[in-house]
Design an enzyme around this catalytic site. Structure first.
Site, short mmCIF file in Angstrom:
data_model
loop_
_atom_site.label_atom_id
_atom_site.label_comp_id
_atom_site.label_asym_id
_atom_site.label_seq_id
_atom_site.Cartn_x
_atom_site.Cartn_y
_atom_site.Cartn_z
N GLU A 19 0.64 -1.11 0.25
CA GLU A 19 0.17 -0.35 -0.06
C GLU A 19 1.28 1.36 -0.39
O GLU A 19 1.48 1.45 0.04
CB GLU A 19 -0.86 0.29 1.60
CG GLU A 19 -1.37 1.58 1.55
CD GLU A 19 -2.41 1.10 3.07
OE1 GLU A 19 -3.34 0.13 3.04
OE2 GLU A 19 -1.86 2.09 3.79
N HIS A 94 -8.51 3.19 -2.30
CA HIS A 94 -9.23 3.40 -0.63
C HIS A 94 -10.00 4.54 -1.19
O HIS A 94 -10.23 5.43 -1.38
CB HIS A 94 -7.98 3.76 0.26
CG HIS A 94 -7.55 2.62 0.55
ND1 HIS A 94 -6.87 2.50 1.57
CD2 HIS A 94 -7.36 1.61 -0.47
CE1 HIS A 94 -5.70 1.37 1.56
NE2 HIS A 94 -6.44 0.28 0.75
N LYS A 199 -20.86 -6.37 6.41
CA LYS A 199 -19.88 -5.13 5.15
C LYS A 199 -19.98 -6.79 4.13
O LYS A 199 -19.66 -6.86 3.00
CB LYS A 199 -18.71 -5.08 5.19
CG LYS A 199 -18.82 -3.88 6.89
CD LYS A 199 -16.98 -3.20 6.27
CE LYS A 199 -16.17 -3.64 7.57
NZ LYS A 199 -15.13 -3.13 8.01
N GLN A 210 -6.02 -5.35 9.62
CA GLN A 210 -5.45 -3.49 10.30
C GLN A 210 -4.38 -4.53 10.38
O GLN A 210 -3.50 -5.66 10.60
CB GLN A 210 -5.83 -3.01 11.70
CG GLN A 210 -5.32 -2.88 12.54
CD GLN A 210 -4.86 -1.17 11.47
OE1 GLN A 210 -3.45 -1.25 10.49
NE2 GLN A 210 -5.83 -0.28 11.72
N LYS A 305 8.68 5.46 2.63
CA LYS A 305 10.51 4.60 2.25
C LYS A 305 10.11 2.60 2.06
O LYS A 305 9.64 2.36 2.91
CB LYS A 305 11.67 4.90 3.50
CG LYS A 305 12.10 6.25 3.06
CD LYS A 305 13.39 7.19 3.12
CE LYS A 305 14.40 8.08 2.69
NZ LYS A 305 12.81 9.25 2.71
#
Ligand code: FAD
Length: 317
Positions: A19, A94, A199, A210, A305
């Site tokens: 991500e 997202h 959901k 997470q 980074k």
């Protein structure tokens, strides 16, 4: 290609994905490319691009401060298009409830469809910095479930304005967030899992978790999710610790536990260079165990980074 198709195609082989965060407004995209370039040799099937909601900025004028609302890291869908074009890789924007009206979300999804983006990650977003709790934006959604429903409706040709006759429906594969140590606002993990199931029932196709630092939490979460009737792929999201400050920051912001061995190893580091190395080694061990357990993907939070993510990926892929 859809995330679920990538997983099917991999046929049990664990893949690498990551991500990224869009650059701050006014910064060059080249820096982002410089961080992504070294990771492309590990053949990520997709790259996630986060979205940041609006925030307050204070501009000094004649000794007084003007408060403006702005998004400091705009451009998620634009970056998705740029990365898709440059690297020939699937990209996943997202999409947030917070800071967006349903109408704006619809426009964003239409853009995604035109750009050939096949996956979206549907999230609620967090409260703004001055808010104690998340407050829905006027004309926006309160929970990610509602956002999933909007996306799924659009895939069935149901736009916000019922007069639209859709002849070319989108077909998004929808990802949602899951929390092995429960979402910070949820009263219990069981409650959170019930909401996660909602959901999925609303149309989510896969879950990304997470970050966590103790694999046993993830494995327990898999079991509990299965018992709750959640049968979509669950992708572990992981992040290497990079600075000593993370020892306080990560538990405070995400309400997650850090294993004592990790805390002690980081605490005994003399500088952040050493911390970065500890973070890499911990993450390699964590990733190896997850890979051996047959997770479909190892999804890394790169946070700028990428040298540490490259070191981890080199040990595994
Ligand atoms: P939801 O699924 O809506 O859940 C939020 C809370 O409400 C949970 O406690 C849940 O139990 C509860 N809940 C859900 N439905 C109901 C209901 N009907 N009634 C009562 N309670 C309910 N944030 C960003 O700003 N940008 C990003 O790009 C971003 N990317 C992320 C990627 C991943 C993989 C993850 C795990 C998180 C990401 N986040 C991002 C953070 C996320 O926005 C926050 O964690 C947010 O606080 C919750 O989002 P959610 O989609 O899980 O919310």
């Amino acid at each position: 290609m859809k995330v679920t198709d990538h997983i099917k195609k991999a046929n049990g082989k664990t893949m690498f994905s990551f991500e990224i965060i869009p650059p701050q407004k006014g910064k060059n995209i080249q820096e982002l490319y410089n961080n992504i370039d070294p990771l492309m040799e590990f053949n990520p099937p997709f790259i996630d691009v986060t979205t940041s909601r609006e925030e307050f900025v204070y501009i000094e004028r004649d000794g007084l401060f003007d408060r403006k609302v702005t998004r400091m890291r705009p451009g998620t869908v634009g970056i998705c298009a740029a990365l898709k074009h440059k690297y020939n890789v699937d990209t996943i924007p997202h999409v947030l409830c917070g800071g967006f009206t349903k109408e704006e979300t619809e426009y964003l999804l239409v853009d995604c469809q035109y750009l050939g983006i096949e996956n979206v990650m549907a999230l609620r977003g967090d409260a703004m910095k001055h808010q104690r709790y998340f407050e829905p934006t006027d004309g926006g959604h309160t929970y990610a479930t509602e956002l999933v429903t909007q996306i799924r409706n659009m895939c069935e040709g149901k736009y916000l304005h019922e007069t639209i006759e859709a002849s070319n429906c989108s077909d998004f594969c929808i990802g949602v967030a899951g929390y092995p140590e429960k979402h910070l606002e949820a009263p219990s993990l069981d409650f959170d899992l019930k909401k996660l199931k909602e959901k999925v029932d609303a149309g989510a196709d896969y879950i990304v978790t997470q970050m966590f630092f103790d694999n046993s939490k993830f494995f327990e979460f898999l079991e509990k999710a299965k018992s709750a009737g959640i049968n979509v792929p669950i992708i572990p999201g992981i992040k290497p610790i990079a600075v000593k400050k993370h020892l306080q920051l990560l538990p405070q912001v995400f309400k997650i536990d850090l294993p004592e061995d990790l805390v002690n190893a980081v605490d005994s580091c003399k500088n952040n260079k050493e911390v970065r190395q500890v973070g890499i080694e911990w993450c390699i061990q964590q990733s190896k165990e997850l890979k051996d357990a047959g997770v479909p993907l190892l999804h890394y939070y790169s946070m700028g980074k990428s040298d540490n993510i490259k070191a981890i990926a080199s040990a595994l892929f």
